[in-house]
Design a protein around this motif. Sequence first.
Motif, mmCIF file in Angstrom:
data_model
loop_
_atom_site.group_PDB
_atom_site.id
_atom_site.type_symbol
_atom_site.label_atom_id
_atom_site.label_comp_id
_atom_site.label_asym_id
_atom_site.label_seq_id
_atom_site.Cartn_x
_atom_site.Cartn_y
_atom_site.Cartn_z
ATOM 1 N N LEU A 27 20.303 48.695 -4.615
ATOM 2 C CA LEU A 27 19.866 48.223 -6.407
ATOM 3 C C LEU A 27 18.509 49.128 -6.684
ATOM 4 C CD1 LEU A 27 20.184 47.137 -8.780
ATOM 5 C CD2 LEU A 27 17.494 45.076 -8.209
ATOM 6 N N PHE A 45 18.001 40.650 -3.648
ATOM 7 C CA PHE A 45 19.465 40.218 -5.446
ATOM 8 C C PHE A 45 20.635 40.227 -3.861
ATOM 9 C CE2 PHE A 45 19.654 45.112 -3.504
ATOM 10 C CZ PHE A 45 21.094 45.342 -3.726
ATOM 11 N N PRO A 49 21.345 37.926 -10.801
ATOM 12 C CA PRO A 49 21.297 38.113 -9.113
ATOM 13 C C PRO A 49 21.035 36.951 -8.229
ATOM 14 C CG PRO A 49 20.104 39.198 -10.963
ATOM 15 C CD PRO A 49 20.670 38.755 -11.244
ATOM 16 N N ARG A 82 28.138 48.563 -12.348
ATOM 17 C CA ARG A 82 26.709 47.470 -13.374
ATOM 18 C C ARG A 82 26.441 46.171 -12.534
ATOM 19 N NH1 ARG A 82 25.107 50.049 -16.814
ATOM 20 N NH2 ARG A 82 26.968 50.760 -18.158
ATOM 21 N N TYR A 83 24.908 46.338 -12.557
ATOM 22 C CA TYR A 83 24.354 45.219 -12.484
ATOM 23 C C TYR A 83 24.157 43.844 -13.043
ATOM 24 C CZ TYR A 83 20.211 42.941 -10.075
ATOM 25 O OH TYR A 83 19.121 42.471 -9.173
ATOM 26 N N CYS A 84 24.206 42.501 -12.454
ATOM 27 C CA CYS A 84 24.896 41.254 -12.859
ATOM 28 C C CYS A 84 23.826 41.383 -13.536
ATOM 29 C CB CYS A 84 25.966 40.686 -12.269
ATOM 30 S SG CYS A 84 24.541 39.615 -11.173
ATOM 31 N N CYS A 87 29.494 53.287 -7.767
ATOM 32 C CA CYS A 87 28.445 52.545 -8.321
ATOM 33 C C CYS A 87 28.154 51.767 -8.816
ATOM 34 C CB CYS A 87 28.133 53.538 -8.750
ATOM 35 S SG CYS A 87 27.339 55.063 -7.689
ATOM 36 N N HIS A 91 27.796 36.221 -13.935
ATOM 37 C CA HIS A 91 27.905 37.253 -14.908
ATOM 38 C C HIS A 91 28.109 36.099 -16.722
ATOM 39 C CE1 HIS A 91 26.131 40.921 -16.989
ATOM 40 N NE2 HIS A 91 26.779 40.828 -18.055
ATOM 41 N N HIS A 132 16.794 51.514 -9.006
ATOM 42 C CA HIS A 132 16.142 51.593 -10.660
ATOM 43 C C HIS A 132 15.886 53.113 -10.986
ATOM 44 C CE1 HIS A 132 15.170 47.434 -8.794
ATOM 45 N NE2 HIS A 132 15.148 47.403 -9.575
ATOM 46 N N TYR A 184 20.148 53.107 -15.111
ATOM 47 C CA TYR A 184 19.219 52.643 -14.140
ATOM 48 C C TYR A 184 19.264 50.662 -15.298
ATOM 49 C CZ TYR A 184 18.913 57.010 -11.900
ATOM 50 O OH TYR A 184 18.999 57.953 -11.000
ATOM 51 N N TYR A 206 21.408 49.991 -11.203
ATOM 52 C CA TYR A 206 23.040 49.645 -10.726
ATOM 53 C C TYR A 206 23.051 49.307 -9.746
ATOM 54 C CZ TYR A 206 23.508 54.703 -10.173
ATOM 55 O OH TYR A 206 23.054 56.042 -10.383
ATOM 56 N N ILE A 207 23.676 49.273 -9.048
ATOM 57 C CA ILE A 207 24.031 48.955 -6.843
ATOM 58 C C ILE A 207 25.052 50.041 -6.872
ATOM 59 C CG2 ILE A 207 25.499 47.196 -5.648
ATOM 60 C CD1 ILE A 207 23.570 46.272 -7.097
#
Length: 275
Positions: A130, A183, A158, A153-155, A151, A225, A132, A113, A115-116
Motif C-alpha cells: 500500500l 490491510f 481494507p 485502486r485501494y478498496c 497498480c 468495497h 501513500h 495516492y 493505491y496498491i
Amino acid sequence: MERECWILYYMEDYKKNKRFVELIGNRLEKENILTRVVLLNNQNIDELLKKNTPEVVINRSRNCEIAKRMEREGIKVINNSFVTKIANDKLYTYEFLKNKIEFMPLLGDDEEYPYIIKSRTGHGGNQVYLVHNEQEREKAVTQLEGEKYICQRYCNEPGKDLRVYVLGGNIITAMLRQSKKGFKSNYSLGGSAEEYTLSGEEKDIVHKILGMIDIDYGGIDFIFHEGKLMFNEIEDAVGARMVYENTEIDIVGLFADYIIAKIRECSGSKRDVRL
C-alpha cells in the motif's frame, strides 16, 4: 502397471505442504494408487515419463509450461495449463475478466495516492504494498526487485477478504479473513478466519467465474468495497489450513475423492481404446 498420481512441486513449497501431500497419499493408497511427489528443482520430467505415465497430475508448481508438457502426453492435469497461466499472472486474470466480473480498477504509476502495488505473480499476500506517496512507491518497486507489477485502486474496506473454495465446479465453503492491523488479511500472515455464508448473488458471481475458468480445485478471492464483493484473484495451488482449523470440512479428502474419480475415468478411457 500400477496407477500413479503425480504431485508437482518446487522444493520450497513442498516443505510447507507435506501434510497436504500426506493426506492425499493416504486416501489414494486405499484405492491402490501410488502418489509420487515430483520436485521440479531436481527431477527430470522426460526421464520420469519414460518409466511410467501417470493417470493424473496435480500441478502445485504454478508452472503452466509443465502443465502443457503433461497435457501433450494426454495426461489429466489439475489444474489445467490455462487455469495455471491465468491464475498466476494477475494482469492476465484481470484482462480475461474485464467487463465480465467487477474488480478494483487498474491504474498507472502516476495515479492519485493511495493505491496498491502488487507483483503480477505473487501469492499468499507477499509482494503486495500500500503506497501513500512517491517515496513509498519507490520503496515498493525496489522491494519487487525487477518483478513485473500492477497498480490497483485501494478498496474502502481494507483488512478483510473472502476466499471461496471450489472443487469440480462446486462451491465447497467460503472463509472470511480479517486482520486487526494492516490491510492484508491473509491467514498465513496472522489474520483470523471464520466460515462465511454466501448470498445468492455472491454465489452467482462465483459460478460466473467458474463458467469462464474451469478450475478443478482452487480458491477464488474477493475483497469488499462499498458493501459488495469485488474480485481479487484466483489461488491455483490453494492452501487448506484455515478450513481445517475453523470448520469440520475435510476438504483435502473431498479433493482426493475427486482425483480418484478422475483416475477411474482415465483408466476407463484407456480400456475403451484397447477394446
